[in-house]
Design a protein around this motif. Structure first.
Motif, mmCIF file in Angstrom:
data_model
loop_
_atom_site.group_PDB
_atom_site.id
_atom_site.type_symbol
_atom_site.label_atom_id
_atom_site.label_comp_id
_atom_site.label_asym_id
_atom_site.label_seq_id
_atom_site.Cartn_x
_atom_site.Cartn_y
_atom_site.Cartn_z
ATOM 1 N N LEU A 13 0.853 -1.180 0.000
ATOM 2 C CA LEU A 13 0.000 0.000 0.000
ATOM 3 C C LEU A 13 0.893 1.234 0.000
ATOM 4 C CD1 LEU A 13 -2.326 -1.077 2.974
ATOM 5 C CD2 LEU A 13 -2.434 -1.818 0.580
ATOM 6 N N VAL A 14 0.599 2.165 -0.887
ATOM 7 C CA VAL A 14 1.316 3.440 -0.903
ATOM 8 C C VAL A 14 0.330 4.523 -0.497
ATOM 9 C CG1 VAL A 14 2.579 5.121 -2.278
ATOM 10 C CG2 VAL A 14 2.917 2.666 -2.692
ATOM 11 N N LEU A 15 0.598 5.162 0.635
ATOM 12 C CA LEU A 15 -0.241 6.249 1.127
ATOM 13 C C LEU A 15 0.316 7.557 0.582
ATOM 14 C CD1 LEU A 15 -2.623 6.498 3.388
ATOM 15 C CD2 LEU A 15 -0.800 7.623 4.686
ATOM 16 N N ALA A 16 -0.516 8.322 -0.125
ATOM 17 C CA ALA A 16 0.001 9.512 -0.798
ATOM 18 C C ALA A 16 -1.069 10.570 -0.955
ATOM 19 C CB ALA A 16 0.544 9.131 -2.181
ATOM 20 N N ALA A 42 5.531 15.040 -7.030
ATOM 21 C CA ALA A 42 5.091 14.180 -8.133
ATOM 22 C C ALA A 42 6.200 13.222 -8.535
ATOM 23 C CB ALA A 42 4.659 15.030 -9.318
ATOM 24 N N ALA A 43 7.433 13.718 -8.572
ATOM 25 C CA ALA A 43 8.559 12.862 -8.930
ATOM 26 C C ALA A 43 8.799 11.792 -7.864
ATOM 27 C CB ALA A 43 9.805 13.713 -9.125
ATOM 28 N N ALA A 44 8.686 12.179 -6.586
ATOM 29 C CA ALA A 44 8.856 11.205 -5.507
ATOM 30 C C ALA A 44 7.808 10.100 -5.594
ATOM 31 C CB ALA A 44 8.773 11.909 -4.154
ATOM 32 N N LEU A 45 6.565 10.494 -5.855
ATOM 33 C CA LEU A 45 5.496 9.504 -5.961
ATOM 34 C C LEU A 45 5.729 8.595 -7.170
ATOM 35 C CD1 LEU A 45 2.853 8.273 -5.105
ATOM 36 C CD2 LEU A 45 1.641 10.164 -6.204
ATOM 37 N N ILE A 104 3.750 1.945 2.802
ATOM 38 C CA ILE A 104 4.818 2.926 2.730
ATOM 39 C C ILE A 104 4.204 4.253 2.284
ATOM 40 C CG2 ILE A 104 6.606 1.227 2.239
ATOM 41 C CD1 ILE A 104 6.434 1.979 -0.691
ATOM 42 N N GLY A 105 4.993 5.313 2.379
ATOM 43 C CA GLY A 105 4.530 6.610 1.931
ATOM 44 C C GLY A 105 5.228 7.024 0.649
ATOM 45 N N MET A 106 5.138 8.314 0.330
ATOM 46 C CA MET A 106 5.756 8.858 -0.878
ATOM 47 C C MET A 106 6.992 9.686 -0.554
ATOM 48 S SD MET A 106 2.848 11.779 -1.702
ATOM 49 C CE MET A 106 3.759 12.647 -2.982
ATOM 50 N N ASP A 107 7.474 9.585 0.701
ATOM 51 C CA ASP A 107 8.564 10.445 1.163
ATOM 52 C C ASP A 107 9.931 9.786 1.107
ATOM 53 O OD1 ASP A 107 6.677 12.377 1.706
ATOM 54 O OD2 ASP A 107 6.509 11.851 3.822
ATOM 55 N N THR A 108 10.016 8.558 0.595
ATOM 56 C CA THR A 108 11.304 7.849 0.520
ATOM 57 C C THR A 108 11.529 7.361 -0.910
ATOM 58 O OG1 THR A 108 10.133 5.884 1.360
ATOM 59 C CG2 THR A 108 11.465 7.146 2.940
ATOM 60 N N PRO A 109 11.747 8.287 -1.854
ATOM 61 C CA PRO A 109 11.895 7.897 -3.255
ATOM 62 C C PRO A 109 13.181 7.137 -3.544
ATOM 63 C CG PRO A 109 12.331 10.233 -2.987
ATOM 64 C CD PRO A 109 11.797 9.757 -1.680
ATOM 65 N N GLN A 110 14.071 7.022 -2.558
ATOM 66 C CA GLN A 110 15.266 6.206 -2.737
ATOM 67 C C GLN A 110 14.979 4.716 -2.613
ATOM 68 O OE1 GLN A 110 14.342 7.793 0.028
ATOM 69 N NE2 GLN A 110 15.768 7.531 1.736
ATOM 70 N N LEU A 111 13.726 4.368 -2.300
ATOM 71 C CA LEU A 111 13.345 2.965 -2.178
ATOM 72 C C LEU A 111 13.638 2.197 -3.464
ATOM 73 C CD1 LEU A 111 9.907 2.812 -0.332
ATOM 74 C CD2 LEU A 111 12.068 1.815 0.403
ATOM 75 N N THR A 112 14.080 0.961 -3.283
ATOM 76 C CA THR A 112 14.299 0.057 -4.407
ATOM 77 C C THR A 112 13.412 -1.168 -4.234
ATOM 78 O OG1 THR A 112 16.062 -1.104 -3.229
ATOM 79 C CG2 THR A 112 16.707 0.793 -4.601
ATOM 80 N N ALA A 113 13.290 -1.934 -5.313
ATOM 81 C CA ALA A 113 12.528 -3.181 -5.228
ATOM 82 C C ALA A 113 13.129 -4.109 -4.179
ATOM 83 C CB ALA A 113 12.491 -3.858 -6.594
ATOM 84 N N TRP A 142 9.083 4.708 7.929
ATOM 85 C CA TRP A 142 8.838 4.763 6.490
ATOM 86 C C TRP A 142 8.051 3.563 5.987
ATOM 87 C CZ3 TRP A 142 10.712 0.862 3.373
ATOM 88 C CH2 TRP A 142 11.760 0.077 3.860
ATOM 89 N N ALA A 143 7.986 2.511 6.771
ATOM 90 C CA ALA A 143 7.244 1.314 6.360
ATOM 91 C C ALA A 143 6.682 0.621 7.587
ATOM 92 C CB ALA A 143 8.135 0.337 5.589
ATOM 93 N N LEU A 144 5.457 0.120 7.443
ATOM 94 C CA LEU A 144 4.849 -0.740 8.458
ATOM 95 C C LEU A 144 4.194 -1.895 7.734
ATOM 96 C CD1 LEU A 144 3.892 -1.496 11.297
ATOM 97 C CD2 LEU A 144 1.886 -0.034 10.924
ATOM 98 N N GLY A 145 4.620 -3.090 8.067
ATOM 99 C CA GLY A 145 4.030 -4.288 7.480
ATOM 100 C C GLY A 145 3.402 -5.148 8.553
ATOM 101 N N LEU A 146 2.247 -5.725 8.236
ATOM 102 C CA LEU A 146 1.503 -6.525 9.203
ATOM 103 C C LEU A 146 1.062 -7.838 8.568
ATOM 104 C CD1 LEU A 146 -0.708 -3.647 10.617
ATOM 105 C CD2 LEU A 146 1.178 -4.775 11.820
ATOM 106 N N ARG A 147 1.366 -8.928 9.248
ATOM 107 C CA ARG A 147 0.882 -10.232 8.771
ATOM 108 C C ARG A 147 -0.643 -10.261 8.808
ATOM 109 N NH1 ARG A 147 3.524 -15.238 8.469
ATOM 110 N NH2 ARG A 147 5.335 -14.344 9.534
#
Length: 224
Positions: A13-16, A42-45, A104-113, A142-147
Motif C-alpha cells: 500500500l502506498v499512502l500519498a 510528483a517525482a517522488a510519488l 509505505i509513503g511517498m517520502d522515501t523515493p530512494q526505495l528500491t525493489a 517509512w514502512a509498516l508491514g503486518l501479517r
C-alpha cells in the motif's frame, strides 16, 4: 507448477497525496515555490510507484485526491481526519483474508525493489515476525508491514509526526503481543536539505533526483 494467484500475493500500500501545489511538501517552501514543491512530490510519488511495480505483490495507491496510477494498480480513497486514522483506514479498506500488507509513503523515493522485498519477505515466513517496521531518521517510520492488517488498530493511539512516533509505534505493536522485525533506517523528505540528501541516494534515472536538481540547489544557494 501453477502461478501464484494475484489475490494470494502480499499487498503493498502506498499512502500519498495527489501532487497539487499548496497541498504537498509544504515544508519545502521556502526555498521552493508551491509549484516546485508539487513537482518534487510528483517525482517522488512516481519513483515510489515504479519501485513497487517491480515487486511481485498486489499494489494499491491509497490516495488523498485524484491520481492516475500505472497499469496493474488499484486505488482506494483515503478516509478519516488525523493521519493515524487514515493509516488505520488504509489497512482496513484494503484488507484481504490471510494476506499480509506493507504500507509505505511517498517520502522515501530512494526505495528500491530490493528494500520493498525485504519488507515483505519476513511476513511470508511461517512462524516469522507478525510485523515489520522501518524507522525513519526523523523519528517516524517509512514502512509498516503486518501479517494481519487488523493489528493496524494500534495506530489510533500513536501520535504522528513527532520525534518519537517510530518508538511509540514499536511499543504499541509489542504491547499487542506482536513480534516485530526492524528494517533499515531511512531518511525521508521533509525539508529542502532532506531532498538534496535523499536525491543523492536515489538509483540512476530517478525522477526525484532530476526534479531536485532542477528546483532545489539554485534556490538554496541563493538563500545562503
Amino acid at each position: 507448477m501453477s502461478a501464484t494467484p494475484a489475490a494470494a500475493r502480499p499487498q503493498v500500500l502506498v499512502l500519498a497525496k495527489a501532487p497539487v501545489p499548496g497541498r504537498v511538501k509544504t515544508r519545502l517552501c521556502p526555498p521552493c515555490t508551491p509549484a516546485q514543491a508539487a513537482r518534487i512530490a510528483a517525482a517522488a510519488l512516481s519513483d515510489t510507484l515504479g519501485a513497487v511495480t517491480s515487486v511481485a505483490a498486489s499494489r494499491v495507491l491509497v490516495v488523498d485526491g485524484g491520481y492516475a496510477v500505472p497499469p496493474g494498480w488499484t486505488t482506494v480513497a483515503q478516509r478519516g481526519g488525523p493521519l493515524g486514522d487514515r493509516l488505520v483506514g488504509a489497512f482496513a479498506d484494503t484488507r484481504a483474508p490471510g494476506v499480509p500488507a506493507v504500507l509505505i509513503g511517498m517520502d522515501t523515493p530512494q526505495l528500491t525493489a530490493r528494500l520493498i522485498g525485504a519488507a515483505l519477505a519476513p511476513l511470508g515466513v511461517p512462524g516469522g515476525p507478525d510485523a515489520v517496521l522501518g524507522p525513519a531518521a526523523d523519528g517516524g517510520w517509512w514502512a509498516l508491514g503486518l501479517r494481519e492488517p487488523a493489528h493496524a488498530e494500534v495506530l489510533h493511539t500513536v501520535p504522528t509526526s513527532t520525534p518519537d512516533t517510530g518508538r511509540r509505534t514499536l511499543a504499541a505493536l509489542r504491547r499487542r503481543g506482536l513480534r516485530v522485525h526492524l528494517l533499515p533506517r531511512l531518511r525521508d523528505v521533509d525539508t529542502a536539505v532532506d531532498a538534496r540528501a535523499v536525491a543523492a541516494l536515489c538509483p540512476p534515472g530517478s525522477r526525484f533526483a532530476t526534479a531536485v536538481a532542477a528546483d532545489v540547489p539554485a534556490l538554496m544557494a541563493a538563500a545562503r
